[in-house]
Design a protein around this motif. Structure first.
Motif, PDB file in Angstrom:
ATOM      1  N   LEU A 104      47.999 -68.963 -84.540  1.00  0.00           N
ATOM      2  CA  LEU A 104      48.767 -69.184 -83.432  1.00  0.00           C
ATOM      3  C   LEU A 104      49.580 -67.997 -83.218  1.00  0.00           C
ATOM      4  N   GLY A 105      49.331 -67.292 -82.064  1.00  0.00           N
ATOM      5  CA  GLY A 105      50.585 -65.982 -81.909  1.00  0.00           C
ATOM      6  C   GLY A 105      50.670 -66.017 -80.249  1.00  0.00           C
ATOM      7  N   ILE A 106      51.735 -65.092 -80.223  1.00  0.00           N
ATOM      8  CA  ILE A 106      52.287 -64.351 -79.028  1.00  0.00           C
ATOM      9  C   ILE A 106      52.243 -63.104 -78.927  1.00  0.00           C
ATOM     10  N   THR A 107      51.954 -62.645 -77.974  1.00  0.00           N
ATOM     11  CA  THR A 107      52.042 -61.007 -77.662  1.00  0.00           C
ATOM     12  C   THR A 107      52.909 -60.696 -76.566  1.00  0.00           C
ATOM     13  N   GLY A 108      53.787 -59.510 -76.628  1.00  0.00           N
ATOM     14  CA  GLY A 108      54.311 -59.409 -75.300  1.00  0.00           C
ATOM     15  C   GLY A 108      54.260 -57.895 -75.198  1.00  0.00           C
ATOM     16  N   LEU A 109      54.311 -57.484 -74.018  1.00  0.00           N
ATOM     17  CA  LEU A 109      53.997 -56.015 -73.498  1.00  0.00           C
ATOM     18  C   LEU A 109      54.983 -55.666 -72.155  1.00  0.00           C
ATOM     19  N   PHE A 110      55.849 -54.763 -72.282  1.00  0.00           N
ATOM     20  CA  PHE A 110      56.438 -54.073 -71.108  1.00  0.00           C
ATOM     21  C   PHE A 110      56.309 -52.505 -71.064  1.00  0.00           C
ATOM     22  N   GLN A 111      55.862 -52.439 -69.851  1.00  0.00           N
ATOM     23  CA  GLN A 111      55.543 -50.783 -69.469  1.00  0.00           C
ATOM     24  C   GLN A 111      56.283 -50.208 -68.340  1.00  0.00           C
ATOM     25  N   GLN A 112      56.968 -49.182 -68.294  1.00  0.00           N
ATOM     26  CA  GLN A 112      57.797 -48.394 -67.367  1.00  0.00           C
ATOM     27  C   GLN A 112      57.002 -47.631 -66.742  1.00  0.00           C
ATOM     28  N   ILE A 113      56.424 -47.637 -65.558  1.00  0.00           N
ATOM     29  CA  ILE A 113      55.784 -46.525 -64.734  1.00  0.00           C
ATOM     30  C   ILE A 113      56.666 -45.465 -64.080  1.00  0.00           C
ATOM     31  N   LEU A 114      56.737 -44.472 -64.850  1.00  0.00           N
ATOM     32  CA  LEU A 114      57.583 -43.392 -64.604  1.00  0.00           C
ATOM     33  C   LEU A 114      57.593 -42.809 -63.035  1.00  0.00           C
ATOM     34  N   LYS A 115      58.497 -42.376 -62.617  1.00  0.00           N
ATOM     35  CA  LYS A 115      58.589 -41.765 -61.174  1.00  0.00           C
ATOM     36  C   LYS A 115      57.641 -40.448 -61.245  1.00  0.00           C
ATOM     37  N   GLU A 116      56.653 -40.420 -59.996  1.00  0.00           N
ATOM     38  CA  GLU A 116      55.895 -39.101 -60.133  1.00  0.00           C
ATOM     39  C   GLU A 116      55.441 -38.847 -58.584  1.00  0.00           C
ATOM     40  N   LYS A 117      55.319 -37.697 -58.321  1.00  0.00           N
ATOM     41  CA  LYS A 117      54.745 -37.692 -56.867  1.00  0.00           C
ATOM     42  C   LYS A 117      53.173 -37.543 -56.880  1.00  0.00           C
ATOM     43  N   SER A 118      52.639 -37.849 -55.839  1.00  0.00           N
ATOM     44  CA  SER A 118      51.100 -37.990 -55.676  1.00  0.00           C
ATOM     45  C   SER A 118      50.774 -36.562 -55.033  1.00  0.00           C
ATOM     46  N   ASP A 119      49.488 -36.375 -55.046  1.00  0.00           N
ATOM     47  CA  ASP A 119      49.012 -35.229 -54.384  1.00  0.00           C
ATOM     48  C   ASP A 119      49.228 -35.079 -52.973  1.00  0.00           C
ATOM     49  N   LEU A 120      49.870 -36.292 -52.116  1.00  0.00           N
ATOM     50  CA  LEU A 120      50.397 -36.308 -50.704  1.00  0.00           C
ATOM     51  C   LEU A 120      51.681 -36.324 -50.722  1.00  0.00           C
ATOM     52  N   ASP A 121      52.656 -36.231 -51.851  1.00  0.00           N
ATOM     53  CA  ASP A 121      53.864 -36.242 -51.814  1.00  0.00           C
ATOM     54  C   ASP A 121      54.630 -37.493 -51.759  1.00  0.00           C
ATOM     55  N   SER A 122      54.006 -38.597 -52.036  1.00  0.00           N
ATOM     56  CA  SER A 122      54.425 -39.842 -52.157  1.00  0.00           C
ATOM     57  C   SER A 122      55.006 -40.208 -53.750  1.00  0.00           C
ATOM     58  N   ASP A 123      56.324 -40.789 -53.789  1.00  0.00           N
ATOM     59  CA  ASP A 123      56.587 -41.389 -55.002  1.00  0.00           C
ATOM     60  C   ASP A 123      56.247 -42.829 -55.398  1.00  0.00           C
ATOM     61  N   LEU A 124      55.948 -42.768 -56.741  1.00  0.00           N
ATOM     62  CA  LEU A 124      55.566 -44.041 -57.300  1.00  0.00           C
ATOM     63  C   LEU A 124      56.352 -44.593 -58.530  1.00  0.00           C
ATOM     64  N   VAL A 125      56.816 -45.634 -58.618  1.00  0.00           N
ATOM     65  CA  VAL A 125      57.548 -46.203 -59.933  1.00  0.00           C
ATOM     66  C   VAL A 125      57.459 -47.434 -59.899  1.00  0.00           C
ATOM     67  N   GLY A 126      57.534 -48.013 -61.175  1.00  0.00           N
ATOM     68  CA  GLY A 126      57.404 -49.559 -61.191  1.00  0.00           C
ATOM     69  C   GLY A 126      57.475 -50.072 -62.647  1.00  0.00           C
ATOM     70  N   THR A 127      57.157 -51.220 -62.767  1.00  0.00           N
ATOM     71  CA  THR A 127      57.160 -51.784 -64.165  1.00  0.00           C
ATOM     72  C   THR A 127      55.718 -53.037 -64.399  1.00  0.00           C
ATOM     73  N   ASN A 128      55.307 -53.179 -65.499  1.00  0.00           N
ATOM     74  CA  ASN A 128      54.463 -54.034 -65.802  1.00  0.00           C
ATOM     75  C   ASN A 128      54.990 -54.874 -66.944  1.00  0.00           C
ATOM     76  N   THR A 129      54.922 -56.304 -67.103  1.00  0.00           N
ATOM     77  CA  THR A 129      55.345 -57.174 -67.958  1.00  0.00           C
ATOM     78  C   THR A 129      54.148 -58.144 -68.034  1.00  0.00           C
ATOM     79  N   GLU A 130      53.786 -58.404 -69.446  1.00  0.00           N
ATOM     80  CA  GLU A 130      52.840 -59.316 -69.810  1.00  0.00           C
ATOM     81  C   GLU A 130      53.233 -60.190 -71.086  1.00  0.00           C
ATOM     82  N   GLY A 131      52.804 -61.383 -71.083  1.00  0.00           N
ATOM     83  CA  GLY A 131      53.062 -62.333 -72.124  1.00  0.00           C
ATOM     84  C   GLY A 131      51.846 -63.050 -72.451  1.00  0.00           C
TER      85      GLY A 131
END
Length: 99
Positions: free
Chosen positions: A27-54
């Motif tokens: 029996l076990g647990i796994t944790g994951l955290f990801q930070q999506i770093l800010k970057e511009k798209s090809d249409l000049d939009s910015d995207l940033v975010g987080t992803n958390t899983e347990g």
């Protein structure tokens, strides 16, 4: 797709960490955290975010039964400055085979 909207491409870098802890022999647990770093798209939009899983899992030889809770938050700022926040939360379950 016929919608008339031009597709947008993002190429963001991701930084994160994960950990797996066995609470008992099978029996076990796994944790994951990801930070999506800010970057511009090809249409000049910015995207940033987080992803958390347990994940909680139970191993039977090469078979793993698991359930995962996840939460993903994304902030999209268009070229005109409009901020759109999207959030996804849910539970996934399934089987994995290790061989």
């Amino acid at each position: 797709d016929g919608s008339g909207v031009e597709p947008e491409t993002f190429k963001n870098n991701v930084a994160g960490a994960s950990i797996t802890l066995y609470l008992a022999k099978k029996l076990g647990i796994t944790g994951l955290f990801q930070q999506i770093l800010k970057e511009k798209s090809d249409l000049d939009s910015d995207l940033v975010g987080t992803n958390t899983e347990g994940t909680l899992f139970l191993d039977f030889g090469i078979l793993r039964i698991q359930g995962t809770w996840f939460n993903e938050e994304l902030d999209l700022t268009s070229a005109s400055g409009t901020l759109t926040t999207k959030s996804s939360t849910g539970i996934l379950s399934g089987l994995k085979l290790f061989f």
